[in-house]
Design a protein around this motif. Structure first.
Motif, mmCIF file in Angstrom:
data_model
loop_
_atom_site.group_PDB
_atom_site.id
_atom_site.type_symbol
_atom_site.label_atom_id
_atom_site.label_comp_id
_atom_site.label_asym_id
_atom_site.label_seq_id
_atom_site.Cartn_x
_atom_site.Cartn_y
_atom_site.Cartn_z
ATOM 1 N N ASN A 360 0.863 -1.090 -0.011
ATOM 2 C CA ASN A 360 -0.058 0.067 0.210
ATOM 3 C C ASN A 360 1.046 1.292 -0.045
ATOM 4 O O ASN A 360 0.283 2.319 -0.250
ATOM 5 C CB ASN A 360 -1.217 0.027 1.135
ATOM 6 N N LEU A 361 2.235 1.404 0.434
ATOM 7 C CA LEU A 361 3.203 2.299 0.302
ATOM 8 C C LEU A 361 3.246 2.434 -1.245
ATOM 9 O O LEU A 361 3.354 3.790 -1.659
ATOM 10 C CB LEU A 361 4.373 1.977 0.874
ATOM 11 N N SER A 362 3.412 1.496 -1.932
ATOM 12 C CA SER A 362 3.692 1.735 -3.545
ATOM 13 C C SER A 362 2.429 2.282 -4.015
ATOM 14 O O SER A 362 2.545 3.002 -5.038
ATOM 15 C CB SER A 362 3.797 0.330 -4.181
ATOM 16 N N GLU A 363 1.307 1.945 -3.697
ATOM 17 C CA GLU A 363 -0.142 2.177 -4.221
ATOM 18 C C GLU A 363 0.049 3.786 -4.060
ATOM 19 O O GLU A 363 -0.480 4.510 -4.768
ATOM 20 C CB GLU A 363 -0.991 1.590 -3.719
ATOM 21 N N PHE A 364 0.333 4.127 -2.666
ATOM 22 C CA PHE A 364 0.174 5.389 -2.203
ATOM 23 C C PHE A 364 1.134 6.410 -3.201
ATOM 24 O O PHE A 364 0.713 7.429 -3.577
ATOM 25 C CB PHE A 364 0.519 5.527 -0.863
ATOM 26 N N ILE A 365 2.297 5.874 -3.438
ATOM 27 C CA ILE A 365 3.086 6.521 -4.033
ATOM 28 C C ILE A 365 2.695 6.659 -5.674
ATOM 29 O O ILE A 365 2.679 7.813 -5.989
ATOM 30 C CB ILE A 365 4.750 5.972 -4.115
ATOM 31 N N LEU A 366 2.168 5.770 -6.045
ATOM 32 C CA LEU A 366 1.356 5.860 -7.551
ATOM 33 C C LEU A 366 0.482 6.891 -7.553
ATOM 34 O O LEU A 366 0.351 7.641 -8.493
ATOM 35 C CB LEU A 366 0.866 4.359 -7.785
ATOM 36 N N LEU A 367 -0.360 7.083 -6.606
ATOM 37 C CA LEU A 367 -1.505 7.914 -6.474
ATOM 38 C C LEU A 367 -0.948 9.176 -6.503
ATOM 39 O O LEU A 367 -1.508 10.403 -7.045
ATOM 40 C CB LEU A 367 -2.458 7.566 -5.532
ATOM 41 N N ARG A 368 0.001 9.443 -5.562
ATOM 42 C CA ARG A 368 0.581 10.808 -5.391
ATOM 43 C C ARG A 368 1.454 11.102 -6.709
ATOM 44 O O ARG A 368 1.087 12.612 -7.198
ATOM 45 C CB ARG A 368 1.683 10.609 -4.336
ATOM 46 N N LYS A 369 1.962 10.366 -7.598
ATOM 47 C CA LYS A 369 2.607 10.714 -8.607
ATOM 48 C C LYS A 369 1.386 11.299 -9.720
ATOM 49 O O LYS A 369 1.904 12.183 -10.636
ATOM 50 C CB LYS A 369 3.138 9.319 -9.326
ATOM 51 N N VAL A 370 0.352 10.668 -9.912
ATOM 52 C CA VAL A 370 -0.660 11.392 -10.639
ATOM 53 C C VAL A 370 -1.409 12.339 -10.235
ATOM 54 O O VAL A 370 -2.630 12.737 -10.574
ATOM 55 C CB VAL A 370 -1.722 9.965 -11.112
ATOM 56 N N GLY A 371 -0.968 12.812 -8.993
ATOM 57 C CA GLY A 371 -1.645 14.140 -8.411
ATOM 58 C C GLY A 371 -2.806 13.756 -7.546
ATOM 59 O O GLY A 371 -3.341 14.838 -7.107
ATOM 60 N N MET A 372 -3.107 12.684 -7.030
ATOM 61 C CA MET A 372 -3.877 12.303 -6.239
ATOM 62 C C MET A 372 -3.294 12.377 -4.651
ATOM 63 O O MET A 372 -2.400 11.794 -4.669
ATOM 64 C CB MET A 372 -4.906 10.972 -6.350
ATOM 65 N N PRO A 374 -4.638 10.826 -1.409
ATOM 66 C CA PRO A 374 -5.678 9.910 -0.861
ATOM 67 C C PRO A 374 -5.713 10.491 0.795
ATOM 68 O O PRO A 374 -4.811 10.675 1.373
ATOM 69 C CB PRO A 374 -5.260 8.402 -1.082
ATOM 70 N N GLU A 375 -6.909 10.429 1.282
ATOM 71 C CA GLU A 375 -7.122 10.842 2.630
ATOM 72 C C GLU A 375 -6.909 9.812 3.630
ATOM 73 O O GLU A 375 -5.954 9.633 4.478
ATOM 74 C CB GLU A 375 -8.365 11.331 2.915
ATOM 75 N N VAL A 376 -7.298 8.577 3.011
ATOM 76 C CA VAL A 376 -6.873 7.165 3.743
ATOM 77 C C VAL A 376 -6.624 6.210 2.855
ATOM 78 O O VAL A 376 -6.853 6.334 1.560
ATOM 79 C CB VAL A 376 -8.094 6.663 4.504
ATOM 80 N N GLY A 377 -5.508 5.390 2.930
ATOM 81 C CA GLY A 377 -5.113 4.311 2.113
ATOM 82 C C GLY A 377 -6.375 3.275 1.824
ATOM 83 O O GLY A 377 -7.138 2.989 2.945
ATOM 84 N N ARG A 378 -6.402 2.923 0.713
ATOM 85 C CA ARG A 378 -7.406 1.789 0.262
ATOM 86 C C ARG A 378 -8.940 2.398 0.221
ATOM 87 O O ARG A 378 -9.278 2.535 1.377
ATOM 88 C CB ARG A 378 -7.423 0.638 1.115
#
Ligand SMILES: [Zn+2]
Length: 378
Positions: A360-372, A374-378
């Protein structure tokens, strides 16, 4: 052959150990392992060495001494890292050189000395061997008619081999030690991330130049090294990007809040059913509200095989799990997880708030890369 020092901070799911490497021995508490491709190379050299050319023995000693020098280079990194309180997870020997894997990325001032230590070891070996050669040369000149002339200057060959090792590693580009030295100096004026990007770009530029030269001059070994330099430089740049995306973000923003927990009275069979029913791989084990431990997939499968489905999970859970504060910086959390394992529990005092995993750290970084964000993970 090259020597490198590599902090284990890649965002691409850092693995606790490089797979395919065989543990050999321990120096200063640091396990030294040989990658299987390294053992293949040794086997190849032994087969070639059976050929009874007059200088085959000298060549074998020369190559053996260079690998010993690379190992001493990595030990140099590890010893200075330990002096600064940075643990070395392991030293892995590859055919093209060695890697000392650090548990965390040290701050710039410490990184300067840790990175410099390796090439410095090779320079010291160069100086010492040239000194010995100069001292013993007059006596050896009479022997040269008896032994192969190339064996007589073996000391000098090993000395110059070490000089080349030192100079190659001092090239100011990632993933060479010189790239780390460059970054640590640039970090005086620039941000850590900007300094890393410059050193990474230098590495990629060097790799392309080296590769082109290798192609034009038909030196394919150079092309091969250029390929690894490019990969290493790109990876460093990405890891730095991941770190910059996580700096200043608290753990609570990335943690998993929807998860299933096990009760200490559950059996291994109950846990196995949960593993199949959900996408979750790691389960907190609770006694009432109290966290007793963390049960990961490996421990669960091990318990299943050893104890059977009816065993209680309380005895199988890891009680020394990593606890993270919800307000901790994500970059720091990732450093700690690189060493502790793929899952950590986010706790406010004794209260369990969530889970943090490498996935979920990798997913978090992916989301940040595309400019999102997220308030909470998942
Ligand atoms: Zn090095």
């Amino acid at each position: 052959m090259r020597g490198a020092v590599s902090p284990e901070s890649s965002v691409n799911r850092p693995q606790p150990k490089i797979p395919g490497a065989i543990r050999a021995f321990t120096v200063f508490g640091v396990p030294v392992r040989f990658h299987f491709t390294f053992l293949l190379l040794v086997a190849f050299l032994i087969v070639v060495g059976l050929d009874d050319r007059p200088s085959a023995m000298g060549d074998a000693i020369f190559i053996g001494a260079l690998f010993a020098s690379v190992l001493l280079h990595e030990i140099g990194h590890a010893v200075v890292a330990r002096h600064f309180g940075v643990r070395t997870i392991e030293i892995v020997m590859f055919p093209i050189g060695g890697v000392a894997r650090l548990a965390s990325s040290p701050p710039a001032r410490k990184e300067f000395w840790i990175a410099s230590a390796g090439p410095l070891v090779n320079l010291i070996i160069t100086g010492a061997l040239l000194g010995i050669a100069a001292y013993t040369q007059p006596e050896m000149s009479g022997m040269e008619t008896l032994t192969d002339p190339s064996d007589a200057d073996l000391l000098e060959r090993i000395a110059y081999g070490n000089l080349i090792l030192a100079l190659f590693n001092l090239l100011p580009a990632f993933p060479m030690d010189g790239g780390r030295i460059l970054r640590s100096v640039l970090a005086i004026w620039k941000s850590d991330e900007a300094a890393t990007q410059i050193a990474s770009r230098a590495g990629r530029t060097l790799a392309v130049a080296m590769g082109l030269y290798g192609l034009i001059s038909m030196q394919f070994m150079l092309l091969f090294i250029a390929f690894f330099v490019y990969l290493g430089a790109a990876q460093e740049g990405q890891a730095a990007m991941g770190r910059s995306l996580m700096h200043g973000v608290p753990v609570r923003a990335a943690m998993i809040t929807k998860f299933v927990a096990l009760s200490h009275g559950d059996t291994v069979g109950d846990a196995a059913k949960l593993l199949l029913d959900s996408a979750q791989q790691d389960f907190p084990v609770l006694h009432g509200e109290q966290v007793v431990g963390l049960l990961d997939r490996h421990a669960l499968l091990r318990a299943m095989a050893a104890e059977g489905a009816d065993a209680y999970i309380a005895g199988e859970a890891d009680r020394g799990f990593l606890r993270l504060s919800p307000d901790m910086d994500l970059a720091e959390a990732m450093n700690q997880m690189a060493e502790a394992g793929p899952c950590a529990l986010v706790m406010d005092g004794d209260r369990l708030l969530g889970l943090l995993t490498r996935e979920n750290l990798s997913e978090f970084i992916l989301l940040r890369k595309v400019g999102m964000t997220p308030e909470v993970g998942r």
